[in-house]
Design an enzyme around this catalytic site. Sequence first.
Site, PDB file in Angstrom:
ATOM      1  CG  ASP A   1      -1.760   1.219   1.357  1.00  0.00           C
ATOM      2  OD1 ASP A   1      -2.317   1.658   0.343  1.00  0.00           O
ATOM      3  OD2 ASP A   1      -1.867   1.750   2.477  1.00  0.00           O
TER       4      ASP A   1
ATOM      5  CG  ASP B   1      -1.868   7.319   0.750  1.00  0.00           C
ATOM      6  OD1 ASP B   1      -0.924   8.013   0.346  1.00  0.00           O
ATOM      7  OD2 ASP B   1      -2.939   7.193   0.127  1.00  0.00           O
TER       8      ASP B   1
END
Length: 246
Positions: A16, A18
Site C-alpha cells: 500500500d 499511504d
Amino acid sequence: MTQLGLPDTIQACLFDLDGVVTRTAVVHAAAWKETFDAFLRGYDGERGRPFDAHADYDEYVDGRPRADGVRAFLASRGIRLPEGEPGDPPDARTVHGLGNRKNELLLERIRTGGVEAYEGTLRYLEAVRAAGLRTAIVSSSANCRDVLRSVGAEHFFDVRIDGVVAAERHLPGKPRPDTFLAAARDLGVEASRAAVFEDALAGMDAGRAGGFGCVVGVDRVGQTDALYAHGADIVVEDLAELGGER
C-alpha cells in the site's frame, strides 16, 4: 522464515502507499476532515457531529477508493447524497462532488507541505529487491504515481495498481481484494505466494479475503489489535523491523 521476515514461499510483495511507503495518511485524514466538517455544518444533532480524523477515518475512509469512503462515512450518519458524476465540481452536493473537494484539498496540502517517505520502508524495499522478489504498489489513490515520483520511489515497483488503473479495469477497491489480486496477476505470481503490506483495516480485510500468503499490518497509530482482528499475520510499527532493524 526468510531474512525479510516472510515465509519461504513468498515470491512477491504488494505494498500500500499511504501510511506504508509515504507519510501521507495524516494529510489524507486532514483533507477528509475539512471536507466533511464543512458539509456536516448543514445538519443538526448527531448527524452534524464533526468528522473524527482518527476513529471515523480508520473505520470508513482509510484505504478505500474516494467515492466509497464518502458513501461509507455518510451512511454512518444516516445521510444519502446523489451519486453525481466523476467530473462533478468540488462544490457539488453529490458523492463525487465531495470526493473531488477532498482531492482538491489533499493536493493543496501536498503542494504546500510536501510528502515524506518512511525511511524504514525504503530500506526494506531495497532488501526485497536485492533478494529477487517482485514488487507492486497497490493504492486507491489516483495521485499514486505523482506521490511516488515526489519521494523518488517509483523505481522500486514493477507494477502499479492505483485509483487510475482500478477505474480503467473496473476493479472494486478495498476491502475487496481485487486490486491486490490484479497486482499479483500482473507480476505472474499466485496470491498464495504474495505478501500484502497494509496499514488500513480495509487493506487487512482485502488481504485476508484474497487468500494471500502473508498479510503484514503496519501500525502507525496504535491499532495493533484491530489489525490482527482484521486479518494480519504479523504487525510491525516499521517495516525495517522485518529486516532485523530496530
